[in-house]
Design a protein around this motif. Sequence first.
Motif, PDB file in Angstrom:
ATOM      1  N   TYR A  17       0.856  -1.183   0.000  1.00 37.63           N
ATOM      2  CA  TYR A  17       0.000   0.000   0.000  1.00 37.63           C
ATOM      3  C   TYR A  17       0.890   1.229   0.000  1.00 37.63           C
ATOM      4  O   TYR A  17       1.880   1.287   0.734  1.00 37.63           O
ATOM      5  N   ARG A  18       0.526   2.207  -0.835  1.00 37.92           N
ATOM      6  CA  ARG A  18       1.365   3.402  -0.947  1.00 37.92           C
ATOM      7  C   ARG A  18       0.514   4.660  -0.883  1.00 37.92           C
ATOM      8  O   ARG A  18      -0.612   4.682  -1.382  1.00 37.92           O
TER       9      ARG A  18
ATOM     10  N   ASN B 125      -1.569   7.284 -11.445  1.00 38.27           N
ATOM     11  CA  ASN B 125      -2.018   6.736 -10.160  1.00 38.27           C
ATOM     12  C   ASN B 125      -3.521   6.822  -9.997  1.00 38.27           C
ATOM     13  O   ASN B 125      -4.024   7.124  -8.914  1.00 38.27           O
TER      14      ASN B 125
ATOM     15  N   GLU C 264       8.322   8.579   4.146  1.00 38.71           N
ATOM     16  CA  GLU C 264       9.046   7.332   3.874  1.00 38.71           C
ATOM     17  C   GLU C 264       8.402   6.166   4.596  1.00 38.71           C
ATOM     18  O   GLU C 264       8.224   5.086   4.033  1.00 38.71           O
TER      19      GLU C 264
ATOM     20  N   SER D 264       5.089   5.337   3.175  1.00 40.75           N
ATOM     21  CA  SER D 264       5.280   4.863   1.820  1.00 40.75           C
ATOM     22  C   SER D 264       5.599   3.372   1.789  1.00 40.75           C
ATOM     23  O   SER D 264       5.311   2.673   0.815  1.00 40.75           O
TER      24      SER D 264
ATOM     25  N   ASP E 143       4.287   1.250   3.931  1.00 38.94           N
ATOM     26  CA  ASP E 143       2.998   0.597   4.188  1.00 38.94           C
ATOM     27  C   ASP E 143       1.959   1.657   4.524  1.00 38.94           C
ATOM     28  O   ASP E 143       1.910   2.147   5.650  1.00 38.94           O
ATOM     29  N   ALA E 144       1.141   1.965   3.521  1.00 36.49           N
ATOM     30  CA  ALA E 144       0.174   3.056   3.689  1.00 36.49           C
ATOM     31  C   ALA E 144      -0.934   2.701   4.658  1.00 36.49           C
ATOM     32  O   ALA E 144      -1.698   3.569   5.073  1.00 36.49           O
TER      33      ALA E 144
ATOM     34  N   TYR F 235      -4.403   7.258  -1.090  1.00 36.58           N
ATOM     35  CA  TYR F 235      -3.707   6.017  -0.745  1.00 36.58           C
ATOM     36  C   TYR F 235      -4.198   4.926  -1.685  1.00 36.58           C
ATOM     37  O   TYR F 235      -5.393   4.817  -1.943  1.00 36.58           O
TER      38      TYR F 235
ATOM     39  N   VAL G 295      -1.017  -1.544  -4.122  1.00 38.05           N
ATOM     40  CA  VAL G 295      -0.240  -1.964  -5.285  1.00 38.05           C
ATOM     41  C   VAL G 295      -0.800  -3.303  -5.722  1.00 38.05           C
ATOM     42  O   VAL G 295      -0.698  -4.290  -4.992  1.00 38.05           O
TER      43      VAL G 295
ATOM     44  N   ASN H 242       6.361   1.574  -8.799  1.00 35.56           N
ATOM     45  CA  ASN H 242       5.684   1.744  -7.511  1.00 35.56           C
ATOM     46  C   ASN H 242       6.615   1.467  -6.339  1.00 35.56           C
ATOM     47  O   ASN H 242       6.205   0.857  -5.342  1.00 35.56           O
ATOM     48  N   ARG H 243       7.833   1.875  -6.442  1.00 29.00           N
ATOM     49  CA  ARG H 243       8.750   1.649  -5.328  1.00 29.00           C
ATOM     50  C   ARG H 243       8.431   2.604  -4.183  1.00 29.00           C
ATOM     51  O   ARG H 243       8.040   3.752  -4.420  1.00 29.00           O
ATOM     52  N   PRO H 244       8.578   2.133  -2.950  1.00 25.45           N
ATOM     53  CA  PRO H 244       8.435   3.066  -1.822  1.00 25.45           C
ATOM     54  C   PRO H 244       9.505   4.142  -1.929  1.00 25.45           C
ATOM     55  O   PRO H 244      10.563   3.910  -2.512  1.00 25.45           O
TER      56      PRO H 244
END
Lengths: 152, 152
Positions: free
Chosen positions: A51-52, A142, B11, B14, B16-17, B51, B54, B142-144
Amino acid sequence: MTDAVDIRILEAISADARATLAQLSDKVGLSVSAVQTRLRKLESTGVITGYRPVVDPEALGKPLAAFIEITPLDPGQPDDAPERLSHLSEIEACHSVAGDSAYMLFVRVASPRDLEALIRDIRLAASVNTRTTIVLQTFFENRPIAPGGPRD
Amino acid sequence: MTDAVDIRILEAISADARATLAQLSDKVGLSVSAVQTRLRKLESTGVITGYRPVVDPEALGKPLAAFIEITPLDPGQPDDAPERLSHLSEIEACHSVAGDSAYMLFVRVASPRDLEALIRDIRLAASVNTRTTIVLQTFFENRPIAPGGPRD
DNA sequence: CGTGAAAACCGAATCAG
DNA sequence: CTGATTCGGTTTTCACG
């Protein structure tokens, strides 16, 4: 593996990944428990991998985005460009593509000067030529997954 | 507007939302109250705009991705391509770009046949030519946001 | 596989220091 | 910003259909 109800859950949680099970339950029309069970399964089977937050790039000090296509200088080398580039945090995405170049990158940086430095880093790290396309404006990205989606 | 502590919160969330305020509090080293206050401000000031989960595209039945560059057939028209295309849910992103073409799209579809149909829809909807680059493999996206980020 | 309810837990909101 | 408090909502678990 993922039925129509799972899709509805994915649509609902795609609108707000921090939604509670009760909120998802409302949107989907299942009980809270059922939503919880299915959501856990979606997570454990790798349908949902994380989740982002959607973060404004400018707030992070990276207002400049670009696509960078890269092509190996020497076509006969161990082609491990993605691993060689993954440490560069400015690179948000790395795809291998069928076309004029071997990979398509999407990057975000603070300034043209930083873009220049990044391109140099990419060339050195992966032994590649680059072709950069600057993003002038982003109209959307997004997006939540569409309720209904493509006609089935 | 966003200081170093905010960045640390971004961070953390990001990664884990769906993390709780207590979990974020641990990672950031602030009290729960402080994290809560800052997170709300990040949301209300538009730094965080949403939010999202992914989601594995294949699980959604869209294993085929592509970049589509588009160019207006008639350079002297009201250029409202993004609005004309936004209804097409297969289009994940739409950027205007400086380069050979006017816009760069990123799309996901179920099959080559669906890609063909989408390209036709795009051409008709926006009166454009298209140049499509197929994605063969996605190494990352979609990288943190990186802990530490670019060297400062 | 779903429901509904009980119990434990966590988050939102507030306030004094 | 911290730490403490309170209340309401959420998660979790379980027995049952």
